[in-house]
Design an enzyme around this catalytic site. Structure first.
Site, PDB file in Angstrom:
ATOM      1  N   CYS A  14       0.917  -1.129  -0.048  1.00  0.00           N
ATOM      2  CA  CYS A  14      -0.072   0.026   0.069  1.00  0.00           C
ATOM      3  C   CYS A  14       1.134   1.163  -0.082  1.00  0.00           C
ATOM      4  O   CYS A  14       2.012   1.267  -0.104  1.00  0.00           O
ATOM      5  CB  CYS A  14      -0.908   0.277   1.337  1.00  0.00           C
ATOM      6  SG  CYS A  14       0.008  -0.062   3.023  1.00  0.00           S
ATOM      7  N   ASP A 496       1.004 -38.247  -0.981  1.00  0.00           N
ATOM      8  CA  ASP A 496      -0.484 -38.132  -1.127  1.00  0.00           C
ATOM      9  C   ASP A 496      -1.104 -39.109  -1.707  1.00  0.00           C
ATOM     10  O   ASP A 496      -0.715 -40.035  -2.459  1.00  0.00           O
ATOM     11  CB  ASP A 496      -0.444 -36.620  -1.996  1.00  0.00           C
ATOM     12  CG  ASP A 496      -1.959 -36.298  -2.268  1.00  0.00           C
ATOM     13  OD1 ASP A 496      -2.806 -36.077  -1.282  1.00  0.00           O
ATOM     14  OD2 ASP A 496      -2.533 -36.169  -3.175  1.00  0.00           O
TER      15      ASP A 496
END
Length: 796
Positions: A14, A496
């Site tokens: 920002c 996995d």
């Protein structure tokens, strides 16, 4: 004097960030800075004799931000030994703005990560030029090979000329053979001035690159192989010149000439370098093979007209025509036609894969029988094959941690050898054979020649190049040399489940129907469903040739199933609860359903107008060879674990099917990373095997992340190693290849060090002639490369 430069900043979110950086920089004495949030850039001006751009970079980093980095790969020309590569690397790493620099002697490349704005590629090239080396931005492999061929031809021509001029000088040595072995030598060849005429072009034309390299090396306060060769051959040559002049002054004096020593040494070194280059060329054969797979032309379809263009002109979105027998030019999607495609270059699977409209095709695979039209989706460096080539190039040009050992030795080796050579000369001249200048000179020259650190510099990179190339041929992509080194240390492997051990796509495994049109009603209703299992049923129906009927009304019942109206009949598809709520009797099939569920299958009931019409079981099937792969890993003594987000019952069913004992179910992606870290805390070297998407956190924190994929850019970016084609057996082969490569590296380092450790004392003792030392030096480099090439023949 003002210094102006721009820095690309990472981490600003920002205006507060940009304002903070700008304020802090402007508080530095002599600094004016403007920070642009949208451009993510800082424009800086320094008017100070004490501050440098590096101080500004350090200040920005101290605020919690970073400078964007860029990477460049350079082809380096002029390196002759590991002292050269070590010196370039050390110098580049000291340059402001360079994050890291790796110089690979075997590949003749330099890989540099640099901070944008702080330094540029021309700056680095200029610095290397000041060190005495030429550098160019890495070209595509075909241009590199062409330049290399031209360079090799010139070197071969020089070698032949050097050999022709040296042969008469070698023949003069035969007159010195003992006893009756001496051969008659023409008087003209024993003339000192004839020998000088033959040796001069060898020494100062063919051997000039050694002088040039030595000058540049010494100018930069270092020493390399060129220094050793130049010192040794020059000592022999100029001593012979002095002896020739002495014979001219004193006609009765018989000169001691060493012209043959200097000429033969240069010839043998060139011969060794030529053999070494030929052998090193074979280390990159795997990469050359991948490059040959690339299509050269494509047929573009524009307004109904076909035209053939070079592959470089194809743009994303172009419509391409691919006929039977042609290579598919780029990655794309089939928009017309159907065919079978040979994808063995990616997956290793010899059986062609059927492709229809909507299917994705990979560039450089072969269209076997039908004419198709494809829409190009990825072109140039974005294609799957280009990604694979980039990974292999990066791996072959990277540096394994073990190579640092050789680099550290090489950095001090040449000055050490020069000191030993001087000590040898003095020892022979004043102690061992007092006053015998010829013997002292011969022994010191031999020390200089035999101690070249070439073999030491080639020991690691050649093995890494061959090992990573062997992996690419097998379907194993190592992202860098450090991963190839670490992989053999792994002692725990985590898998996995979905998409890794299983196919990742549910299919219909069992079906039993009691109504004539039950299958058609089943497929029709599921064709409008968005449930993941619906695709499996629709695909099954397509395979059976079922044509769906029109669905009049459709309702998805959360967690239970679906209700549809087809041909005026009420169709129910779903769970026991749905059947109970709709008063459908299903109990006679309850036992059969429980048996399916014990095997990890999802079972759905089918009812037509309130009566049970069938059952269908759907499951994500285990990959072929998955059990064999797990068995191989266990044979290697590795601990194998399965993590999955699936439920306990399904997880244990799949694990028992493939032979995995340790199972953790219902695990979220971030929890997988935590479990990897837990194993690491317990002293394990962990490899995580996943699909490269939802397993990204675990792949990132594992010591070795292994992505199972078919060459897509997602998997290649996600892991340290990518397994092409989804064959899990390649996981154990990756560890085997790592082990074999590191064994080869250690063999090379041992023999290179042993050669120098043994060779220098033997040379100093006067037991070797200089030309034999030159031959031994050449042989040591060739033998290291030849040993590395043995990796090409290992069976995985």
């Amino acid at each position: 004097m003002k210094t102006r430069f721009d820095l690309s900043i990472e981490g600003m979110t920002c205006a507060a960030c940009s304002n903070r950086i700008e304020t802090v920089l402007n508080q530095m004495e002599g600094v004016e800075a403007t920070v642009h949030l949208t451009l993510e850039k800082a424009s800086v001006s320094i008017n100070s004799t004490t501050l440098t751009p590096a101080d500004v970079v350090d200040k920005i980093k101290g605020l919690g931000y970073d400078i964007k980095t860029d990477k460049v790969l350079l082809d380096v020309y002029g390196m002759t030994c590991s002292a050269c590569s070590a010196r370039i690397e050390k110098t580049l790493n000291k340059m402001a703005g360079v994050r890291s620099a790796n110089v690979n002697l075997a590949a003749a490349t330099a890989s540099i990560h640099m901070e944008e704005g702080m330094i540029s590629t021309p700056d680095i090239i200029d610095k290397m030029k000041s060190l005495g080396y030429e550098a160019k931005v890495h070209q595509n492999k075909e241009n590199t090979e062409r330049n290399k061929s031209e360079h090799d031809l010139r070197q071969k021509q020089k070698l032949l000329l050097s050999a022709l001029l040296s042969l008469p000088l070698v023949y003069t040595m035969l007159v010195h053979l003992p006893g009756g072995l001496a051969l008659p030598v023409p008087h003209v060849l024993t003339n000192p001035w004839i020998q000088l005429a033959l040796a001069f072009p060898v020494q100062f034309y063919i051997g000039w690159p050694f002088y040039e390299g030595a000058y540049k090396s010494l100018k930069n306060k270092s020493a390399n192989m060129d220094v050793l060769v130049s010192l040794g051959t020059s000592a022999a040559f100029f001593f012979s010149v002095l002896e020739s002049i002495r014979s001219l002054i004193y006609p009765t004096y018989k000169p001691h000439l060493y012209f043959e020593t200097s000429a033969v040494l240069i010839t043998l070194i060139l011969f060794g370098k030529w053999l070494e280059a030929k052998a090193k060329g074979k280390t990159t054969e795997a990469l050359s093979h991948l490059l040959r797979l690339q299509a050269k032309h494509a047929t573009i379809l524009t307004n109904g007209l076909e035209r053939q263009v070079p592959i470089e002109e194809v743009q994303a979105g172009d419509i391409l025509v691919v006929r039977p027998g042609e290579k598919i030019p780029v990655d794309g999607e089939i928009i017309s036609g159907g065919t079978f495609v040979d994808e063995s270059m990616i997956t290793g699977e010899a059986i062609p894969v059927e492709k229809q409209m909507g299917d994705v095709v990979i560039g450089s695979t072969v269209n076997k029988n039908g004419m198709i039209q494809i829409r190009a989706t990825k072109v140039g460096k974005d294609t799957a094959l280009a990604g694979i080539i980039q990974v292999v190039e990066a791996a072959q040009g990277s540096k394994a941690p073990i190579q640092r050992v050789a680099d550290n030795i090489s950095g001090i080796f040449v000055p050490f050898v020069v000191a030993i050579s001087i000590a040898t000369f003095l020892a022979w001249l004043f102690l061992l054979d007092q006053g015998n200048l010829e013997k002292a000179l011969e022994a010191s020259i031999t020390v200089l020649v035999i101690a070249c650190p070439c073999a030491l510099g080639l020991a690691t990179p050649t093995a890494i190049m061959v090992g990573s190339g062997k992996g690419a041929e097998t379907g194993i992509l190592f992202k860098g040399g450090e991963h190839l080194e670490i992989a053999h240390k792994v002692n725990a492997v985590i898998f996995d489940k979905t998409g890794t051990i299983t196919v990742g796509k549910p299919v219909v495994t069992d079906i039993e129907l009691f109504h004539q049109n039950a299958l058609q009603y089943l497929v029709s209703a599921e064709s409008v469903s968005e449930h993941p299992l619906a695709d499996a049923i629709v695909t099954y129906g397509q395979e059976k040739g079922v044509k769906p009927k029109a669905v009049k009304s459709f309702e998805a019942i959360q967690g239970q199933g679906i209700k549809a109206d087809i041909d005026g009949k009420q169709i129910l598809i779903g769970t026991r609860k749905l059947m109970r709520d709709q008063l459908v009797l299903y109990q006679e099939k309850a036992k059969q359903v429980r048996n399916f569920e014990k095997k990890g299958k999802t079972v759905m009931f089918i009812a037509i107008n309130g009566r049970l019409a069938g059952i269908v079981a759907v499951a994500d099937t285990v990959k072929e060879h998955a059990r064999d792969a797990i068995h191989e890993l266990k044979k290697q003594g590795l601990e194998v674990i399965m993590l999955t987000g699936d439920n306990e019952r399904t997880a244990h069913t799949i694990a028992s099917t493939v032979g995995i004992d340790q199972v953790y179910a219902e695990v979220l992606p971030e929890q997988k990373a935590e479990m990897v870290q837990e194993l690491q805390k317990n002293g394990k070297i962990v490899a995580m095997v996943g699909d490269g998407m939802n397993d990204a956190p675990a792949l990132a924190v594992a010591d070795i992340g292994i992505a199972i994929d078919t060459g897509t850019d997602v998997a290649i970016e996600a892991a340290d190693i990518t397994i092409l084609g989804g064959d899990l057996r390649l996981v154990s082969k990756a560890f085997q290849l790592s082990k074999a490569t590191m064994k080869n590296v250690k063999q090379n380092l041992f023999w290179a060090l042993a050669y120098n450790t043994a060779g220098i004392p033997i040379a100093a003792s006067g037991l070797l002639a200089p030309w034999i030392a030159g031959a031994a030096m050449a042989f040591s480099s060739v033998s290291v490369v030849a040993n590395a090439l043995r990796l090409k023949r290992i069976h995985l």
